[in-house]
Design a protein around this motif. Structure first.
Motif, PDB file in Angstrom:
ATOM      1  N   PHE A 179      -6.556  -3.852  -8.363  1.00 36.93           N
ATOM      2  CA  PHE A 179      -7.426  -4.367  -7.292  1.00 36.93           C
ATOM      3  C   PHE A 179      -8.792  -3.677  -7.333  1.00 36.93           C
ATOM      4  N   ASN A 180      -8.751  -2.347  -7.487  1.00 36.50           N
ATOM      5  CA  ASN A 180     -10.003  -1.579  -7.442  1.00 36.50           C
ATOM      6  C   ASN A 180     -10.865  -1.729  -8.687  1.00 36.50           C
ATOM      7  N   THR A 181     -10.378  -2.465  -9.662  1.00 39.15           N
ATOM      8  CA  THR A 181     -11.225  -2.808 -10.808  1.00 39.15           C
ATOM      9  C   THR A 181     -11.950  -4.118 -10.539  1.00 39.15           C
ATOM     10  N   GLY A 185     -17.328  -2.952  -3.497  1.00 39.63           N
ATOM     11  CA  GLY A 185     -17.786  -2.909  -2.111  1.00 39.63           C
ATOM     12  C   GLY A 185     -19.309  -2.827  -2.027  1.00 39.63           C
ATOM     13  N   GLU A 186     -19.907  -3.850  -1.506  1.00 45.52           N
ATOM     14  CA  GLU A 186     -21.356  -3.916  -1.275  1.00 45.52           C
ATOM     15  C   GLU A 186     -22.188  -3.987  -2.559  1.00 45.52           C
ATOM     16  N   ARG A 187     -21.881  -3.115  -3.516  1.00 45.74           N
ATOM     17  CA  ARG A 187     -22.625  -3.103  -4.780  1.00 45.74           C
ATOM     18  C   ARG A 187     -21.650  -3.020  -5.932  1.00 45.74           C
ATOM     19  N   LEU A 192     -14.080  -0.475  -2.594  1.00 49.86           N
ATOM     20  CA  LEU A 192     -14.225  -0.649  -1.149  1.00 49.86           C
ATOM     21  C   LEU A 192     -14.174   0.701  -0.432  1.00 49.86           C
ATOM     22  N   ASP A 193     -13.532   1.690  -1.055  1.00 47.02           N
ATOM     23  CA  ASP A 193     -13.465   3.035  -0.452  1.00 47.02           C
ATOM     24  C   ASP A 193     -14.681   3.879  -0.817  1.00 47.02           C
ATOM     25  N   GLY A 194     -15.602   3.322  -1.587  1.00 47.12           N
ATOM     26  CA  GLY A 194     -16.826   4.056  -1.921  1.00 47.12           C
ATOM     27  C   GLY A 194     -16.711   4.900  -3.180  1.00 47.12           C
TER      28      GLY A 194
END
Ligand SMILES: Cc1cc2nc3c(=O)[nH]c(=O)nc-3n(C[C@H](O)[C@H](O)[C@H](O)COP(=O)(O)O)c2cc1C
Length: 252
Positions: A179-181, A185-187, A192-194
């Motif tokens: 998912f995190n690939t 988030g935003e850019r 999403l966790d920065g």
């Protein structure tokens, strides 16, 4: 907290199905699936798609040949051809004294997007009834031959097909990249966790190799990377732009 409902459950559990029982698929079921699918959003309400419902075995055999003899194309009770269709827009422009001679990349893209959205909606609607299937991009191996088989007029091309039927296999799900690939988030490049997004191709290669070997399939240790390299070098379907131009779409 995870959210569970029927639609999310259907999507979370979906997998392409390529083996079907002989049980027939009633026309009213396909009609219901397509009626629902036609509620998909459509760019500027252009509705620039048509769907061909194929049941005839000779037609499926001819389409299977185009797809490199994919057996599921021949054996699925239903083959749906999702086409980008500019004929009705051409009619509207002609009526207003214009023509579609110099149609551009944008209209080719939006009509193809329309066909994709309707197809995915149909796929989901079909799954909700217990039908299963797989999409077939290999109809573009020879877009002209596919158009000939389906009797497509000028300014219509088959973007992809879909085999549908009652499933007779239950393969394991193919893993997806983390998912995190895939989600930024935003850019671009930030989860999403920065956190910085990690390059995960190597770990996915390993995971996919395990998946294929678990199914008894041969693969390389760098499974996904290897497949992508094999598929796109040299470039896949390099003749497609010219074929689509012949069919009345200008993707230059
Ligand atoms: C546009 C499109 C075209 C596809 N074309 C083919 C195809 O020609 N033959 C096939 O067996 N599968 C085809 N597939 C299925 C993909 O291979 C499959 O979705 C992918 O490997 C992921 O597996 P899964 O759907 O089981 O999760 C296609 C899928 C899409 C979305």
């Amino acid at each position: 907290m995870s959210i569970i409902n029927e639609t999310i459950n259907l999507l979370e559990n979906r997998v392409s199905i390529r083996r079907f029982s002989d049980a027939s698929v009633e026309p009213h079921l396909i009609n219901a699936v397509l009626h629902a699918a036609f509620r998909a959003p459509t760019s500027s309400n252009i509705q620039a798609y048509s769907v061909i419902v194929v049941r005839n075995r000779d037609t499926k055999a001819a389409l299977s040949a185009v797809t490199g003899n994919q057996q599921h194309v021949l054996n699925a009770p239903i083959f749906l051809a999702f086409c980008a269709d500019l004929t009705r827009i051409e009619y509207a422009t002609n009526k207003n004294g214009h023509n579609m001679e110099d149609n551009n990349l944008e209209i080719g893209l939006v009509s193809s997007l329309d066909a994709a959205l309707v197809g995915m909606s149909a796929y989901l609607a079909a799954e909700s009834t217990g039908l299963r299937g797989v999409m077939i991009g290999a109809v573009r191996n020879n877009a002209l031959e596919t158009a000939r088989i389906l009797g497509l007029p000028h300014r219509v091309y088959c973007v992809y097909g879909m085999c549908l039927g009652w499933p007779s296999e239950s393969p394991p799900q193919k893993p997806r990249m983390p998912f995190n690939t895939l989600v930024h988030g935003e850019r671009y490049g930030i989860t999403l966790d920065g956190d910085p997004i990690e390059h995960s191709v190597e770990s996915y290669d390993t995971q996919l190799a395990q998946h294929y070997r678990g199914m008894g399939k041969t693969t390389t240790d760098d499974s996904w990377s290897h497949d992508m390299d094999q598929k796109f070098v040299p470039q896949l379907r390099d003749q497609l732009r010219e074929e689509l131009q012949t069919l009345g779409f200008d993707f230059r």
